[in-house]
Design an enzyme around this catalytic site. Structure first.
Site, short mmCIF file in Angstrom:
data_model
loop_
_atom_site.label_atom_id
_atom_site.label_comp_id
_atom_site.label_asym_id
_atom_site.label_seq_id
_atom_site.Cartn_x
_atom_site.Cartn_y
_atom_site.Cartn_z
N CYS A 31 0.87 -1.18 0.00
CA CYS A 31 0.00 0.00 0.00
C CYS A 31 0.90 1.23 0.00
O CYS A 31 2.09 1.14 -0.31
CB CYS A 31 -0.96 -0.02 1.19
SG CYS A 31 -0.16 -0.09 2.81
N THR A 32 0.38 2.39 0.35
CA THR A 32 1.15 3.63 0.26
C THR A 32 2.32 3.66 1.22
O THR A 32 3.48 3.87 0.82
CB THR A 32 0.25 4.85 0.52
OG1 THR A 32 -0.90 4.79 -0.32
CG2 THR A 32 1.00 6.15 0.27
#
Length: 343
Positions: A199-200
């Protein structure tokens, strides 16, 4: 004791311009068992306000999630404060690849039910029982393994502008939507495949890794520090970059370019584009992708209707909104029927 903002975003922006000093955009998270989130929230607000730290912090019984803008000259003091909190000692700080002194203009510290909304009410699920963390080098190694399934734990509007090569990118609006979809899609591979998530900055895939372990997946991995840390390690160690496009970020920068590839398209004309904007009509505020030509043609609006409204004097715009329900579409993230080329 002051426990709230006293300056508007415009006033803060003016102070930042006047100071002319470097600020660092960074983020961190930690899953932990916090007994009194409100007390911890107030403690953080007082300390961060004194250090002129700006940003958005969520605190819950399950931990903390923070995206911040910190004065560079006060970074050491900030780091010492964080390290003095036992469950944050030496927590990984994800320093932004691209810096902007105005990434945040207010300090918001909020108590939430969870730091990542997941829709789960399973009390037997332990979020701290996470999967195996991997470095950028190990991620690349696993990505080459035929027994690895790479899964993007972000939402459709994030993966639309950038993702890892060969990754599954669920077409979802929220993290909670992705969990049951991925579990169902990969149900036959709980034992024979390596589940590699990203994810980020790591916070969503860490919770997902614990969730899928809880659901019986035997080989669960997550990219430590997410795309942000991956990019730093790739640049520092001169590794192969397997991420294409931009990394969507949740501050006023909207994204960091990781590769020169433009993999998305303008939602209005279909031309290659990967810049997100909010519709200039405050009654709409839809987040969507718009190319430079359409920005000029449409005055950064998502439709002709919004363009006409945004061109009216401000008081007339307010009058049109008066008495109507909330029509703000910021959370639709490009799903509007007004857009001809939405994903």
């Amino acid at each position: 004791m002051q426990l709230y903002n006293t300056l508007s975003a415009k006033e803060r922006e003016a102070l930042i311009d006047e100071a002319g000093e470097e600020r660092l955009t960074l983020s961190f998270y930690q899953y932990a068992h916090i007994g009194n989130p409100l007390l911890f929230r107030n403690h953080l607000f007082v300390a961060f306000d004194e250090l002129e730290v700006l940003g958005r912090i969520y605190v819950a019984h399950e931990g903390i999630n923070a995206q911040l803008s910190v004065p560079a000259k006060k970074f050491s003091t900030f780091k010492a404060f964080i390290d003095a909190i036992y469950f944050l000692n030496n927590v990984r700080l994800n320093i932004a690849i691209e810096q902007d002194s105005k990434s945040f203009l207010k300090l918001k510290v909020k108590v939430r039910h969870k730091i990542v909304a997941d829709g789960l009410e399973d009390e037997s699920f332990d979020v701290t029982n996470k999967g195996i963390h991997v470095t950028a080098e190990k991620f690349n190694e696993l990505a080459e393994d035929d027994h690895t399934i790479i899964v993007d734990m972000r939402n459709h509007y994030e993966s639309e502008i950038g993702h890892f090569q060969g990754a599954i990118t669920p077409d979802v609006d929220t993290f909670r939507d992705s969990l049951p979809i991925i579990e169902e899609e990969l149900a036959d591979h709980k034992e024979d495949k390596k589940l590699l998530m990203y994810c980020t900055g790591g916070i969503r895939c860490e919770k997902a890794s614990a969730y899928f372990k809880h659901k019986g997946f035997k080989n669960v991995y997550q990219l430590e520090g997410g795309i942000i840390e991956y990019t730093r390690q790739v640049n520092e160690k001169e590794l192969e970059n397997k991420f294409i496009g931009k990394n969507f970020v949740f501050d006023d920068r909207r994204a960091e370019r990781i590769s020169e590839d433009v993999i998305a398209q303008c939602h209005q004309c279909g031309q290659p584009a990967d810049v997100h904007i909010n519709c200039a009509n405050e009654a709409c505020h839809l987040l969507f992708i718009q190319c430079e030509d359409c920005q000029e043609k449409m005055n950064t609006c998502c439709s002709q209707e919004c363009k006409e409204i945004a061109a009216l004097p401000y008081e007339e715009q307010k009058a049109l909104r008066k008495g109507k329900g909330n029509s703000n579409q910021i959370f639709k993230k490009g799903r509007s029927e007004k857009l001809a080329f939405k994903k």
